[in-house]
Design an enzyme around this catalytic site. Structure first.
Site, short mmCIF file in Angstrom:
data_model
loop_
_atom_site.label_atom_id
_atom_site.label_comp_id
_atom_site.label_asym_id
_atom_site.label_seq_id
_atom_site.Cartn_x
_atom_site.Cartn_y
_atom_site.Cartn_z
N SER A 56 -4.77 -13.92 1.70
CA SER A 56 -6.02 -14.67 1.81
C SER A 56 -5.73 -16.14 2.07
O SER A 56 -4.72 -16.68 1.60
CB SER A 56 -6.77 -14.52 0.49
OG SER A 56 -7.82 -15.45 0.43
N TYR A 105 -6.81 -15.52 -8.89
CA TYR A 105 -6.90 -14.65 -7.72
C TYR A 105 -5.97 -15.14 -6.62
O TYR A 105 -5.16 -14.38 -6.08
CB TYR A 105 -8.35 -14.58 -7.21
CG TYR A 105 -8.46 -13.94 -5.84
CD1 TYR A 105 -8.16 -12.58 -5.67
CD2 TYR A 105 -8.83 -14.68 -4.71
CE1 TYR A 105 -8.23 -11.98 -4.42
CE2 TYR A 105 -8.90 -14.09 -3.46
CZ TYR A 105 -8.60 -12.74 -3.32
OH TYR A 105 -8.67 -12.17 -2.07
N LYS A 133 -2.31 -13.45 -4.99
CA LYS A 133 -1.97 -13.22 -3.57
C LYS A 133 -0.66 -13.93 -3.23
O LYS A 133 0.19 -13.38 -2.52
CB LYS A 133 -3.10 -13.73 -2.67
CG LYS A 133 -4.39 -12.93 -2.78
CD LYS A 133 -4.20 -11.52 -2.27
CE LYS A 133 -5.47 -10.69 -2.38
NZ LYS A 133 -5.27 -9.28 -2.05
P1 NAD Z 1 -13.38 -4.45 -1.42
O1 NAD Z 1 -13.56 -4.64 -2.89
O2 NAD Z 1 -14.56 -4.05 -0.62
O3 NAD Z 1 -12.21 -3.41 -1.14
C1 NAD Z 1 -11.11 -3.24 -2.01
C2 NAD Z 1 -11.00 -1.76 -2.29
O4 NAD Z 1 -9.87 -1.54 -3.14
C3 NAD Z 1 -12.21 -1.17 -3.01
O5 NAD Z 1 -12.62 -0.01 -2.33
C4 NAD Z 1 -11.69 -0.86 -4.41
O6 NAD Z 1 -12.35 0.27 -4.95
C5 NAD Z 1 -10.22 -0.62 -4.15
N1 NAD Z 1 -9.30 -0.89 -5.27
C6 NAD Z 1 -9.22 -2.00 -6.03
N2 NAD Z 1 -8.23 -1.89 -6.91
C7 NAD Z 1 -7.64 -0.69 -6.70
C8 NAD Z 1 -6.55 0.01 -7.28
N3 NAD Z 1 -5.86 -0.52 -8.29
N4 NAD Z 1 -6.22 1.24 -6.79
C9 NAD Z 1 -6.92 1.78 -5.78
N5 NAD Z 1 -7.96 1.18 -5.20
C10 NAD Z 1 -8.33 -0.04 -5.65
O7 NAD Z 1 -12.77 -5.82 -0.87
P2 NAD Z 1 -12.48 -6.26 0.64
O8 NAD Z 1 -13.35 -7.43 0.91
O9 NAD Z 1 -12.49 -5.11 1.53
O10 NAD Z 1 -11.00 -6.82 0.46
C11 NAD Z 1 -9.86 -6.04 0.76
C12 NAD Z 1 -8.61 -6.86 0.47
O11 NAD Z 1 -8.67 -8.05 1.23
C13 NAD Z 1 -8.47 -7.28 -0.98
O12 NAD Z 1 -7.11 -7.21 -1.34
C14 NAD Z 1 -8.95 -8.72 -0.97
O13 NAD Z 1 -8.35 -9.48 -1.99
C15 NAD Z 1 -8.48 -9.18 0.40
N6 NAD Z 1 -9.26 -10.31 0.93
C16 NAD Z 1 -10.63 -10.21 1.01
C17 NAD Z 1 -11.36 -11.29 1.49
C18 NAD Z 1 -12.86 -11.24 1.55
O14 NAD Z 1 -13.50 -12.30 1.62
N7 NAD Z 1 -13.50 -10.08 1.58
C19 NAD Z 1 -10.69 -12.46 1.90
C20 NAD Z 1 -9.30 -12.51 1.82
C21 NAD Z 1 -8.60 -11.41 1.33
#
Ligand code: NAD
Ligand code: UDP
Length: 338
Positions: free
Chosen positions: A126, A150, A154
């Site tokens: 991120s 958080y 990362k």
């Molecule tokens: P999201 O919450 O929609 O998706 C994450 C998924 O991971 C969910 O379906 C959740 O059920 C699953 N999950 C969480 N912990 C788990 C575990 N221990 N075992 C199995 N499944 C698990 O979030 P997103 O927005 O799709 O983000 C995906 C990734 O991208 C994350 O790692 C997040 O930190 C990163 N990210 C997101 C953003 C954003 O703004 N959306 C920005 C930068 C990075």
């Protein structure tokens, strides 16, 4: 036969869109998710979009025995690791829970991969790893100063996967630093459905447009930005999804460690987003200007030129498409997948 890719967190927002991009590129996604922040019914939607139902495993990435079984039963060409928790406020309240899920989860996964001889890993990092940057656009070599648990989770994963790749030069690792993912698949069948009151701008604006809230609270208009409101680099989630496919393809060509920004490369203010959303939806978005949100950075955006050079990837969809696609999803699915 097409390559199978394990997509941890593939039921979530970015992961589900990446399953679409993977299928379009001829890969065979296998989703592993514990559903802590997603809904299994997303699989029906993915099947409608792609004509192919992704493989499904319900479980936690920290469950080593489960991972060993999954790797024994499926020949995997690589892993895209989205599974993680992403709420900054929750990470401040429960840092150890966040480090356990995000850091330990990745370590368990990497160890299981090594044991199974799977050495290709794309990791969801991120732009929060940069913290409050000295200047924008931010290149990848800018200092990393994450400002909350958080962001630190990362950064710890980035550093430790870097150590791991140096120790195992046959590994192929991409650390992808996303800026602000928004939008939805153009079909309107999949999108982001935050649980509870959204913290993020775009989902909140969508909910104002359908009348779930009477107005948006703009968190400050006294920043040193053109209209005083916060500036971010919004990137369409389908562009981001395609960035993952491009990274995977690049890793399949050569071992190594890639650290890349995935952003549009330009900054947009809160009010610019609101105005574009009004155009896309034909609805007025009422707003009120409130105080700055604690911890917010005034403005930042990506220098995405390295991703373009290395992957041949750049964001193609603009703000109008982001708003139109978010709106289509919101209108068609006011209760998410329910
Ligand atoms: P999201 O919450 O929609 O998706 C994450 C998924 O991971 C969910 O379906 C959740 O059920 C699953 N999950 C969480 N912990 C788990 C575990 N221990 N075992 C199995 N499944 C698990 O979030 P997103 O927005 O799709 O983000 C995906 C990734 O991208 C994350 O790692 C997040 O930190 C990163 N990210 C997101 C953003 C954003 O703004 N959306 C920005 C930068 C990075
Ligand atoms: N924002 C806002 N009102 C909201 C949510 C967000 O004014 O209800 C602003 C926020 O201050 C920031 C921008 O919108 O300037 C993007 O915020 P978001 O939470 O979506 O992303 P992040 O802060 O993580 O970049």
């Amino acid at each position: 036969m097409s390559d199978t890719i394990l997509v941890t967190g593939g039921a979530g927002f970015i992961g589900s869109h990446t399953c679409v991009a993977l299928a379009a590129a001829g890969y065979n996604p296998l989703v592993l998710d514990n559903l802590c922040n997603s809904d299994l019914r997303v699989l029906d939607r993915l099947e409608r979009i792609t004509g192919q139902r992704p493989g499904w495993i319900e479980g936690d990435v920290r469950d080593r025995a489960l991972l060993d079984r999954v790797f024994a039963e499926h020949r995997m060409a690589g892993v895209i690791h989205f599974a993680g928790l992403k709420a900054v406020g929750d990470s401040v309240a429960d840092p150890l829970g966040y480090y356990d899920n995000n850091v330990n989860g990745t370590w368990v996964l990497a160890q299981a991969m090594e044991a199974a001889g799977v050495q290709t890993l794309v990791f969801s990092s991120s732009a929060t790893v940069y913290g409050d940057p000295d200047r924008s656009p931010i290149p990848e070599h800018a200092p990393c100063r994450p400002a909350n648990p958080y962001g630190r989770s990362k950064r710890i994963v980035e550093e430790t996967l870097g150590d791991w790749q140096a120790a195992r030069p046959g590994w192929r690792v991409a650390l992808l630093r996303y800026f602000n993912p928004v939008g939805a698949h153009e079909s309107g069948l999949i999108g982001e459905h935050p649980q509870g009151r959204p913290n993020n701008l775009m989902p909140f604006v969508c909910q104002v447009a359908v009348g779930m809230h009477d107005r948006l609270m703009v968190h400050g208009n006294d920043y040193p930005t053109p209209d005083g409101t916060g500036v971010r680099d919004y990137v369409h989630v389908m562009d981001l999804a395609e960035g993952h496919v491009a990274a995977l393809r690049q890793l399949q060509k050569a071992p190594g460690l890639l650290t890349l920004n995935l952003g549009a490369g330009s900054g947009l203010s809160v009010l610019q987003v609101v105005q574009a959303f009004e155009r896309a939806s034909g609805r007025a978005i009422a707003y009120e200007v409130g105080p700055r949100r604690p911890g917010d950075v005034p403005a930042y955006w990506a220098d995405p030129s390295l991703a373009e050079r290395v992957l041949g990837w750049k964001a193609r969809r603009g703000l109008d498409a982001m708003c139109a696609d978010s709106w289509r999803w919101q209108q068609g699915n006011p209760n998410g997948y329910a």
